[in-house]
Structure formats: C-alpha cells, structure tokens
Design an enzyme around this catalytic site. Structure first.
Site, PDB file in Angstrom:
ATOM      1  N   LYS A  14       0.939  -1.302   0.134  1.00  0.00           N
ATOM      2  CA  LYS A  14       0.168  -0.003  -0.070  1.00  0.00           C
ATOM      3  C   LYS A  14       0.942   1.264  -0.184  1.00  0.00           C
ATOM      4  CE  LYS A  14      -2.150  -1.144   3.904  1.00  0.00           C
ATOM      5  NZ  LYS A  14      -1.634  -2.475   4.181  1.00  0.00           N
ATOM      6  N   ARG A  89      -9.967   0.027   8.332  1.00  0.00           N
ATOM      7  CA  ARG A  89      -9.617  -1.160   8.796  1.00  0.00           C
ATOM      8  C   ARG A  89     -10.699  -1.925   9.760  1.00  0.00           C
ATOM      9  NH1 ARG A  89      -3.632   0.078   8.964  1.00  0.00           N
ATOM     10  NH2 ARG A  89      -2.392  -1.544   9.185  1.00  0.00           N
ATOM     11  N   ARG A 128      11.402  -6.018   5.526  1.00  0.00           N
ATOM     12  CA  ARG A 128      11.415  -4.550   5.845  1.00  0.00           C
ATOM     13  C   ARG A 128      11.927  -4.110   7.144  1.00  0.00           C
ATOM     14  NH1 ARG A 128       5.408  -1.918   5.302  1.00  0.00           N
ATOM     15  NH2 ARG A 128       5.168  -2.664   7.422  1.00  0.00           N
ATOM     16  N   ARG A 134      10.812   0.237  12.566  1.00  0.00           N
ATOM     17  CA  ARG A 134       9.488  -0.241  12.970  1.00  0.00           C
ATOM     18  C   ARG A 134       9.290  -1.312  14.059  1.00  0.00           C
ATOM     19  NH1 ARG A 134       4.574   0.428   8.563  1.00  0.00           N
ATOM     20  NH2 ARG A 134       3.640  -1.015  10.292  1.00  0.00           N
ATOM     21  N   ARG A 145      -0.454  -9.101  13.591  1.00  0.00           N
ATOM     22  CA  ARG A 145      -1.114  -8.229  12.530  1.00  0.00           C
ATOM     23  C   ARG A 145      -1.884  -8.889  11.509  1.00  0.00           C
ATOM     24  NH1 ARG A 145       4.159  -5.202  11.032  1.00  0.00           N
ATOM     25  NH2 ARG A 145       2.873  -3.879   9.476  1.00  0.00           N
TER      26      ARG A 145
HETATM   27  P1  AMP Z   1       0.398   0.440   9.228  1.00  0.00           P
HETATM   28  O1  AMP Z   1       1.263   1.612   8.957  1.00  0.00           O
HETATM   29  O2  AMP Z   1      -0.782   0.876   8.142  1.00  0.00           O
HETATM   30  O3  AMP Z   1       0.743  -0.757   9.007  1.00  0.00           O
HETATM   31  O4  AMP Z   1      -0.304   0.511  10.615  1.00  0.00           O
HETATM   32  C1  AMP Z   1       0.710   0.175  11.671  1.00  0.00           C
HETATM   33  C2  AMP Z   1      -0.462  -0.053  12.798  1.00  0.00           C
HETATM   34  O5  AMP Z   1      -1.008   1.064  13.309  1.00  0.00           O
HETATM   35  C3  AMP Z   1      -1.466  -0.968  12.634  1.00  0.00           C
HETATM   36  O6  AMP Z   1      -0.883  -2.386  13.014  1.00  0.00           O
HETATM   37  C4  AMP Z   1      -2.391  -0.541  13.726  1.00  0.00           C
HETATM   38  O7  AMP Z   1      -1.893  -0.997  15.115  1.00  0.00           O
HETATM   39  C5  AMP Z   1      -2.320   0.822  13.923  1.00  0.00           C
HETATM   40  N1  AMP Z   1      -3.183   1.306  12.770  1.00  0.00           N
HETATM   41  C6  AMP Z   1      -2.959   2.007  11.324  1.00  0.00           C
HETATM   42  N2  AMP Z   1      -4.170   2.322  10.967  1.00  0.00           N
HETATM   43  C7  AMP Z   1      -5.191   2.034  11.699  1.00  0.00           C
HETATM   44  C8  AMP Z   1      -6.562   2.110  11.577  1.00  0.00           C
HETATM   45  N3  AMP Z   1      -7.282   2.383  10.506  1.00  0.00           N
HETATM   46  N4  AMP Z   1      -7.190   1.552  12.483  1.00  0.00           N
HETATM   47  C9  AMP Z   1      -6.870   1.100  13.721  1.00  0.00           C
HETATM   48  N5  AMP Z   1      -5.363   0.752  13.894  1.00  0.00           N
HETATM   49  C10 AMP Z   1      -4.603   1.236  12.568  1.00  0.00           C
END
Ligand code: AMP
Length: 189
Positions: A14, A89, A128, A134, A145
């Site tokens: 993404k 999400r 990654r 991260r 996740r």
């Molecule tokens: P990402 O960078 O999109 O992989 O997001 C990293 C983490 O942030 C996720 O595993 C969630 O814990 C949290 N997170 C990001 N976006 C959301 C969302 N829309 N709703 C809930 N948690 C989120």
C-alpha cells in the site's frame, strides 16, 4: 475529486503504490499508520495510547482513529484526489468514512484491494524490518497483525463489494507492473 481506498494486508504494498499514485496524480495521502507513528514520535497522548496497540499487533480503537481521520481530512480541501492508505480497517471505520464524505457531497470512488498470499507478506515484512526501524516489523507482531487483518479488517472488502466499489488487484510481480493495474482502475473511474 477521486477518493481512493488503498487496501490490503500488512506488507501488500500500500505504501509503495501510494508513493507512485502521489507522483503521477498529485493526490493527497492519508496514512493512518504514518499519522500514528508521528504521534508516537512526538509522545502525544494519542501516540502513547496507540503505541500499546501497535506493538501488540492490534488495531487502535475506532473512536480514536475516526477523530484523527476527520481532523486530517479537513486539511485536504484543495487536492484533486485523496488516497486513504491503511484506513478503513474495520467496517465501523468504513461506515464513518462514508458519513464524512457524504457531508462533503462525496463518496469513495474505488477500493483498490491488493491481493498477496500470506507467506509472501511475512517474507516482505521481515525484510522491511531489517531497515524500517518499526517496532511492529518482527515475526511475533507480524503474525498478530495478520490475524487482526483476517478477523477485523478483511470484512471491509464485503462492505465495498456491496457498494459496487471493489477492484481486486494482484499485488505480486514488479512494482511497475502492479502500478499499471492500479492506474487502469483509477483511470476507469
Ligand atoms: P500501518 O502503518 O498501516 O501498517 O499501521 C501500523 C499499525 O497502526 C497497525 O498495525 C495498527 O495497530 C495501527 N493502525 C493504523 N491504521 C489503523 C486504523 N485505520 N485503525 C486501527 N489501527 C490502525
């Protein structure tokens, strides 16, 4: 003005495809994950709360995310389009997004659903993790996740399918090849 939901499990590309879309179409970009990481780096109350969920591979509660998104969306009045990356999400977030866009006389244009099988996702995320810094790119959290994705996030696909907005895209191959499929869907709308 197009409103794109860039969707897929963690590691499906993404972020990479968002960068390409921004370069080609000049759209605004809202990554809820990026916003949360900035909040964490700034040690805000939201950042401190989010950290616990993120490091357990769980979702941050809907109410916090929806408030945060509404504030971020207000900053994008002038863009030609907006990419939602990593949002919605949950189905509750998808419903909230529909309401927020309705208030602007708009709706989601298309959900671009990047499809990648699980073993490939794990391989990509571990790789990654070697450079991302991260705290959630480690095997234990990656597996959580992916579970969270399957149980809470995948149902969002049904929501957009019912809305007639779903575009499935094979997320494996070269970045340029995948981007060509993404562009085809954007240009068709
Ligand atoms: P990402 O960078 O999109 O992989 O997001 C990293 C983490 O942030 C996720 O595993 C969630 O814990 C949290 N997170 C990001 N976006 C959301 C969302 N829309 N709703 C809930 N948690 C989120």
């Amino acid at each position: 003005m197009k409103y794109l939901v860039l969707f897929g499990p963690p590691g499906s590309g993404k972020g990479t495809q968002s960068e390409n879309i921004i370069k080609k179409y000049g759209y605004g970009h809202i990554s809820t994950g990026d916003v949360l990481r900035a909040e964490m780096a700034n040690k805000t109350e939201l950042g401190k709360t989010a950290k616990d969920y993120i490091e357990k591979g769980q979702l941050v509660p809907d109410s916090l995310i929806i408030d945060m998104l509404a504030k971020t969306l207000d900053g994008f009045k002038e863009a030609n389009g907006i990419i939602f990356d990593g949002f919605p999400r949950t189905t509750a977030q998808a419903v909230a997004l529909k309401e927020m866009l309705k208030a602007r006389g708009a709706d989601v244009t298309v959900m671009l659903n990047l499809i990648v099988e699980e073993q490939e996702l794990i391989t990509r995320l571990l790789k990654r993790g070697e450079t991302s810094g991260r705290s959630d790119d480690n095997l234990e959290t990656i597996q959580k996740r992916l579970d969270t994705y399957n149980s809470q996030t995948a149902p969002v696909i049904d929501f957009y399918e019912k809305e007639g907005k779903l575009a499935n895209i094979k997320g494996v191959g070269t970045i340029d090849g995948i981007f060509a499929l993404v562009c085809k869907e954007i240009d068709a709308k």
